[in-house]
Design a protein around this motif. Sequence first.
Motif, PDB file in Angstrom:
ATOM      1  N   THR A  83     -28.796  17.035 -18.104  1.00 32.84           N
ATOM      2  CA  THR A  83     -29.172  18.003 -18.776  1.00 32.84           C
ATOM      3  C   THR A  83     -30.149  18.782 -18.262  1.00 32.84           C
ATOM      4  OG1 THR A  83     -30.412  18.574 -20.827  1.00 32.84           O
ATOM      5  CG2 THR A  83     -31.046  16.559 -19.440  1.00 32.84           C
ATOM      6  N   ASP A  90     -22.195  16.791 -29.960  1.00 35.48           N
ATOM      7  CA  ASP A  90     -22.836  17.060 -28.951  1.00 35.48           C
ATOM      8  C   ASP A  90     -22.685  15.566 -27.851  1.00 35.48           C
ATOM      9  OD1 ASP A  90     -24.594  15.073 -29.813  1.00 35.48           O
ATOM     10  OD2 ASP A  90     -25.883  16.570 -30.738  1.00 35.48           O
ATOM     11  N   ASP A 116     -22.814  16.265 -20.214  1.00 37.80           N
ATOM     12  CA  ASP A 116     -23.824  17.168 -20.828  1.00 37.80           C
ATOM     13  C   ASP A 116     -24.185  16.669 -22.145  1.00 37.80           C
ATOM     14  OD1 ASP A 116     -25.214  19.480 -20.743  1.00 37.80           O
ATOM     15  OD2 ASP A 116     -23.896  20.730 -21.284  1.00 37.80           O
ATOM     16  N   VAL A 117     -25.679  17.308 -22.432  1.00 38.98           N
ATOM     17  CA  VAL A 117     -26.243  17.054 -23.888  1.00 38.98           C
ATOM     18  C   VAL A 117     -25.845  18.041 -24.754  1.00 38.98           C
ATOM     19  CG1 VAL A 117     -28.615  17.010 -25.177  1.00 38.98           C
ATOM     20  CG2 VAL A 117     -28.359  15.606 -22.858  1.00 38.98           C
ATOM     21  N   ARG A 118     -25.766  19.504 -24.356  1.00 39.71           N
ATOM     22  CA  ARG A 118     -25.723  20.396 -25.321  1.00 39.71           C
ATOM     23  C   ARG A 118     -24.213  20.929 -24.989  1.00 39.71           C
ATOM     24  NH1 ARG A 118     -30.787  24.496 -26.086  1.00 39.71           N
ATOM     25  NH2 ARG A 118     -32.265  23.116 -27.008  1.00 39.71           N
ATOM     26  N   MET A 119     -23.396  20.608 -25.874  1.00 37.12           N
ATOM     27  CA  MET A 119     -21.969  21.027 -25.793  1.00 37.12           C
ATOM     28  C   MET A 119     -21.723  21.618 -27.437  1.00 37.12           C
ATOM     29  SD  MET A 119     -19.958  18.485 -23.346  1.00 37.12           S
ATOM     30  CE  MET A 119     -20.408  16.999 -24.488  1.00 37.12           C
ATOM     31  N   ASP A 176     -18.810  18.940 -19.490  1.00 43.50           N
ATOM     32  CA  ASP A 176     -19.841  19.956 -19.661  1.00 43.50           C
ATOM     33  C   ASP A 176     -19.076  20.979 -20.165  1.00 43.50           C
ATOM     34  OD1 ASP A 176     -21.478  22.291 -18.513  1.00 43.50           O
ATOM     35  OD2 ASP A 176     -22.541  20.152 -17.860  1.00 43.50           O
ATOM     36  N   ASP A 177     -19.619  21.793 -20.875  1.00 41.58           N
ATOM     37  CA  ASP A 177     -18.928  23.133 -21.359  1.00 41.58           C
ATOM     38  C   ASP A 177     -18.870  24.086 -20.582  1.00 41.58           C
ATOM     39  OD1 ASP A 177     -21.803  23.516 -21.435  1.00 41.58           O
ATOM     40  OD2 ASP A 177     -21.690  24.625 -23.563  1.00 41.58           O
ATOM     41  N   TYR A 213     -34.328  13.947 -25.712  1.00 38.78           N
ATOM     42  CA  TYR A 213     -32.985  13.719 -25.433  1.00 38.78           C
ATOM     43  C   TYR A 213     -32.706  12.319 -24.689  1.00 38.78           C
ATOM     44  CZ  TYR A 213     -31.869  18.802 -25.951  1.00 38.78           C
ATOM     45  OH  TYR A 213     -31.466  19.943 -26.542  1.00 38.78           O
ATOM     46  N   ASP A 256     -15.965  19.883 -24.273  1.00 40.18           N
ATOM     47  CA  ASP A 256     -17.121  19.404 -25.275  1.00 40.18           C
ATOM     48  C   ASP A 256     -16.906  17.983 -25.630  1.00 40.18           C
ATOM     49  OD1 ASP A 256     -14.674  18.984 -26.885  1.00 40.18           O
ATOM     50  OD2 ASP A 256     -14.444  20.876 -27.295  1.00 40.18           O
TER      51      ASP A 256
END
Length: 230
Positions: free
Chosen positions: A83, A62, A55-58, A9-10, A90, A36
């Motif tokens: 997420t 991704d 995590d999806v958004r990194m 996770d970012d 997603y 990331d």
Amino acid sequence: MTIRILIADDEALLRMAFGTILDAQPDMAPVGEAADGIQAVRLARELRPDVVLMDVRMPGTDGIEATRQVIRISPQSRVLILTTFDLDEYAFAGLNAGASGFLLKNTRPEELLTAIRSVAAGDAVVSPRITRRLLEKFRPHIPDGSSADRDDRLSRLSAREREVLVQVGRGRSNTEIAATLYLAEATVKSHLGRILHKLELRDRIQAVVFAHENRLVHPSSPSAAPRTRS
């Protein structure tokens, strides 16, 4: 057995929060953190974790692409996607990439822990809404269902295993299957393990799709989703 978990996770605070929750469990051990997708893939290669919280958004690579790469380089690792965004695309992309689960980050800690144990045991964790939408999207591509079109692997199953697979395809939990077929829940679990092995399937969600592909479950028959508890 201790479940070894990689957290990707970012957000550093989220990684710390997840790590604290996991570290307090006697059967879990956080073994690494990635900020990331690139780090997640590298650590999965080095650590071979049992479960990756992804995590999806990194930034950079991704979570969806990272999932695809993790499954390729560490097939024994299970990916549980987390997420903030409840978006079908997603979930579909994550499952297509090989993820075994999809949860929102606002999931309660006890539900997260149950989900980790489920995917580590080879089950799938997908919300009923997501699975229903997945099957609705998938059904137009299902063949007409003649016996000649059915997968040859079906012949590997015993009559009882086929009955269990039909119930899995209808989205029933192990508890519900046990009640329907008058079996002990432990027996259902044993049957499901053999079904996945014989059909060369990764987890319960693949068993659901397989049952629908082979018309073991009619599209109009009642169908819910695989439950988060088995």
